[in-house]
Write an enzyme that holds these catalytic residues in place. Sequence first.
Site, mmCIF file in Angstrom:
data_model
loop_
_atom_site.group_PDB
_atom_site.id
_atom_site.type_symbol
_atom_site.label_atom_id
_atom_site.label_comp_id
_atom_site.label_asym_id
_atom_site.label_seq_id
_atom_site.Cartn_x
_atom_site.Cartn_y
_atom_site.Cartn_z
ATOM 1 N N ASP A 43 61.389 32.578 53.607
ATOM 2 C CA ASP A 43 62.354 33.595 53.196
ATOM 3 C C ASP A 43 62.552 34.648 54.293
ATOM 4 O O ASP A 43 61.596 35.162 54.851
ATOM 5 C CB ASP A 43 61.865 34.273 51.911
ATOM 6 C CG ASP A 43 62.973 34.976 51.148
ATOM 7 O OD1 ASP A 43 63.753 35.704 51.776
ATOM 8 O OD2 ASP A 43 63.050 34.789 49.925
ATOM 9 N N SER A 84 68.551 36.379 48.310
ATOM 10 C CA SER A 84 67.715 35.189 48.116
ATOM 11 C C SER A 84 68.122 34.380 46.895
ATOM 12 O O SER A 84 67.964 33.156 46.876
ATOM 13 C CB SER A 84 66.242 35.594 48.000
ATOM 14 O OG SER A 84 65.770 36.102 49.212
ATOM 15 N N ASP A 301 66.614 31.012 53.582
ATOM 16 C CA ASP A 301 67.808 31.402 52.823
ATOM 17 C C ASP A 301 68.690 32.361 53.605
ATOM 18 O O ASP A 301 69.905 32.391 53.442
ATOM 19 C CB ASP A 301 67.407 32.029 51.483
ATOM 20 C CG ASP A 301 66.281 33.054 51.613
ATOM 21 O OD1 ASP A 301 65.838 33.334 52.751
ATOM 22 O OD2 ASP A 301 65.834 33.568 50.580
#
Length: 375
Positions: A43, A84, A301
């Site tokens: 992430d 996200s 992401d």
Amino acid sequence: MKLLTKITISFIAIGLSCCNQANIENNKTIIKTPKNVIFLISDGTGLSQISSAFYFKESMPNYKRFQNIGLIKTSSAEEDVTDSAAGATAFACGVKTYNSAIGVDVEKKDLQNIVEIASTKNIKTGVIATSSITHATPASFYAHVFDRGQEEDIALQLHKSEIDFFAGGGLNFFTKRSDKQNLLEEFRRNHFTIYTDNLSDFSQIAFSQKVGFLLAEYKMPKMEDGRGDFLSKATELGIEFLSKDNLGFFLMSEGSQIDWGGHSNDAPYLISELIDFDNVIGKVLDFAEKDGNTLVVVTSDHETGGFTLAAKKRKKEDGSVSSDYREISPTFSTGGHSATLIPVFAYGPGSEEFVGVYENNEIFEKILKVTHWDK
């Protein structure tokens, strides 16, 4: 002479035909269908975050082991800069949606996710995160809510989902809820064995139907605060558990807190989490190389923090400032996300599909294309 020429041409034609057939067979081997898919998400990680491993990790980064590399555009349906939730929904469901959406489209209709699709083929599935298991990225692979902040609603959906294995934080969303329910009882009624203290050995869960680990009240600790190799061990345990019946599996494992290091503009936090994630890549590639039937896809992401590996600034005696190219000083341009293109790394059967430049939701399509899970 004419007869000899005809015979010679015939032999050449036969030889070319055999070569072409051999090439076809070789191509079949190259693009064979993977039995398993391991999807690793870091992430908030852009190219500069990945680059930091090449400067700050004491050993060679596992990112170097990939040959097939692409780039994705991460924009959501309505914004140039994604969050996200929308980013993970694009991965999990193959559709771009609005920021904050979990498993729903722009009209707030439920989308079928890859876990739900794969389960119809008796594929085992799992999700792992260093955040709470109800956080945006893992939630997008099993839940459907209008807003990522509905973590108690997300928690209600996990025990009813097709997930066979999960590990992360978020215990309080299951046990200290506003509706006073204790969802651990619901898990047990749905054939889950739940652990809330630590990861088990495989021998302890080998005969369980489904397994879940909720090891922190909310997020897991930082690497700097002693989390240790939780993500590597959980991922290895998930692989072992999901592959025990030899049916094929899909596993998503997320290094969640690289993003949080970017949000806080904390370079040591970010880099320690990135190196931990790179160690997970190594464990997964070791398995995939030995197994031979596993596709590994590694991406993010979005990028967070506008992170840059800048030259260190030094002040001269006259008060002027210059850049010292002999030393790196990580810097940030924002406390939020950015719209930079994100690298995709792929290994194993079908990995050639992930080369090129494309939209983030196409990763979902590419996984289904090479696995045929949607057929």
